[in-house]
Design a protein around this motif. Sequence first.
Motif, PDB file in Angstrom:
ATOM      1  N   GLU A  94       1.911   3.509  -6.352  1.00 38.92           N
ATOM      2  CA  GLU A  94       1.295   4.594  -7.114  1.00 38.92           C
ATOM      3  C   GLU A  94       2.180   5.047  -8.271  1.00 38.92           C
ATOM      4  N   ALA A  95       3.478   5.147  -8.044  1.00 40.52           N
ATOM      5  CA  ALA A  95       4.395   5.568  -9.110  1.00 40.52           C
ATOM      6  C   ALA A  95       4.329   4.611 -10.294  1.00 40.52           C
ATOM      7  N   ILE A  96       4.330   3.321 -10.014  1.00 46.32           N
ATOM      8  CA  ILE A  96       4.277   2.324 -11.089  1.00 46.32           C
ATOM      9  C   ILE A  96       2.917   2.368 -11.786  1.00 46.32           C
ATOM     10  N   LYS A  97       1.843   2.490 -11.019  1.00 46.88           N
ATOM     11  CA  LYS A  97       0.503   2.576 -11.622  1.00 46.88           C
ATOM     12  C   LYS A  97       0.379   3.793 -12.529  1.00 46.88           C
ATOM     13  N   TYR A 142       1.197   3.884   6.437  1.00 46.78           N
ATOM     14  CA  TYR A 142      -0.220   4.216   6.387  1.00 46.78           C
ATOM     15  C   TYR A 142      -0.410   5.730   6.283  1.00 46.78           C
ATOM     16  N   ILE A 143       0.344   6.474   7.079  1.00 52.55           N
ATOM     17  CA  ILE A 143       0.281   7.939   7.016  1.00 52.55           C
ATOM     18  C   ILE A 143       0.680   8.407   5.617  1.00 52.55           C
ATOM     19  N   HIS A 144       1.765   7.836   5.098  1.00 47.88           N
ATOM     20  CA  HIS A 144       2.251   8.265   3.791  1.00 47.88           C
ATOM     21  C   HIS A 144       1.267   7.916   2.681  1.00 47.88           C
ATOM     22  N   SER A 145       0.656   6.744   2.748  1.00 46.94           N
ATOM     23  CA  SER A 145      -0.325   6.387   1.710  1.00 46.94           C
ATOM     24  C   SER A 145      -1.530   7.321   1.768  1.00 46.94           C
ATOM     25  N   ALA A 148      -0.498  10.557   0.204  1.00 41.97           N
ATOM     26  CA  ALA A 148      -0.462  10.422  -1.257  1.00 41.97           C
ATOM     27  C   ALA A 148      -1.878  10.485  -1.835  1.00 41.97           C
ATOM     28  N   GLU A 149      -2.837   9.842  -1.166  1.00 41.51           N
ATOM     29  CA  GLU A 149      -4.226   9.878  -1.622  1.00 41.51           C
ATOM     30  C   GLU A 149      -4.771  11.304  -1.618  1.00 41.51           C
ATOM     31  N   CYS A 150      -4.282  12.120  -0.670  1.00 44.24           N
ATOM     32  CA  CYS A 150      -4.745  13.512  -0.531  1.00 44.24           C
ATOM     33  C   CYS A 150      -3.853  14.478  -1.295  1.00 44.24           C
ATOM     34  N   ASP A 151      -3.001  13.975  -2.156  1.00 45.34           N
ATOM     35  CA  ASP A 151      -2.047  14.795  -2.910  1.00 45.34           C
ATOM     36  C   ASP A 151      -1.225  15.673  -1.961  1.00 45.34           C
ATOM     37  N   PHE A 152      -0.817  15.075  -0.829  1.00 45.91           N
ATOM     38  CA  PHE A 152       0.048  15.693   0.180  1.00 45.91           C
ATOM     39  C   PHE A 152      -0.579  16.924   0.841  1.00 45.91           C
ATOM     40  N   ASN A 153      -1.906  16.954   0.917  1.00 39.60           N
ATOM     41  CA  ASN A 153      -2.624  17.998   1.653  1.00 39.60           C
ATOM     42  C   ASN A 153      -2.707  17.553   3.117  1.00 39.60           C
ATOM     43  N   ILE A 154      -1.942  18.210   3.981  1.00 41.38           N
ATOM     44  CA  ILE A 154      -1.822  17.784   5.381  1.00 41.38           C
ATOM     45  C   ILE A 154      -3.157  17.871   6.114  1.00 41.38           C
ATOM     46  N   SER A 155      -3.916  18.930   5.901  1.00 36.15           N
ATOM     47  CA  SER A 155      -5.199  19.081   6.600  1.00 36.15           C
ATOM     48  C   SER A 155      -6.158  17.954   6.246  1.00 36.15           C
TER      49      SER A 155
END
Length: 178
Positions: A94-97, A142-145, A148-155
């Motif tokens: 994601e950072a590179i993209k 997988y959890i981290h990706s 990242a997709e949720c902009d670090f929204n845990i819920s």
Amino acid sequence: MTEAPRLVIVEDDPSFARTLRRSFEKRGYLAAQAASPDELTALLDAGEAFDFAVVDLKLGTASGLTCVQMLHRADPTTRIVMLTGFASIATAVEAIKLGASHYLVKPANTDDIEEGFGRDGGNPDVPVEGRKSSIKTVEWEYIHSTLAECDFNISEAARRLGMHRRTLARKLEKRQLK
């Protein structure tokens, strides 16, 4: 006389940011600091332009990926290096993209970061037989990706992962993002 290169350091750890800033200033950079996406927005809105940027992945509860995107939109020629205490395939991609030139794992020094600024492409000679991932590593990536997709929204991430929010929070406490 050549103008000094302009650098912004987006880091929420004041001690590390100060150390990086001093090190780059000794090398002739004009350095600015921001500790959050909001502070970076204020710098960009004030007309600041940067040749280089060092961005931490985790900025408190915010994502440094947002800052990479903002910097790249403001000036696509800005050379951006993302730093993180926990590297994952998802965040590196994601950072590179989003416009980062390079992705480094902490601890990284000024030499490593400057080398990252100069990277224009990939390295085809990187060995492909790296170590195999454990199940825990695959789960974490997988959890981290998903985070990242949720902009670090845990819920929201917990909902997408099909687990209770508290379960995800406990897993994150065991393996801190930085």
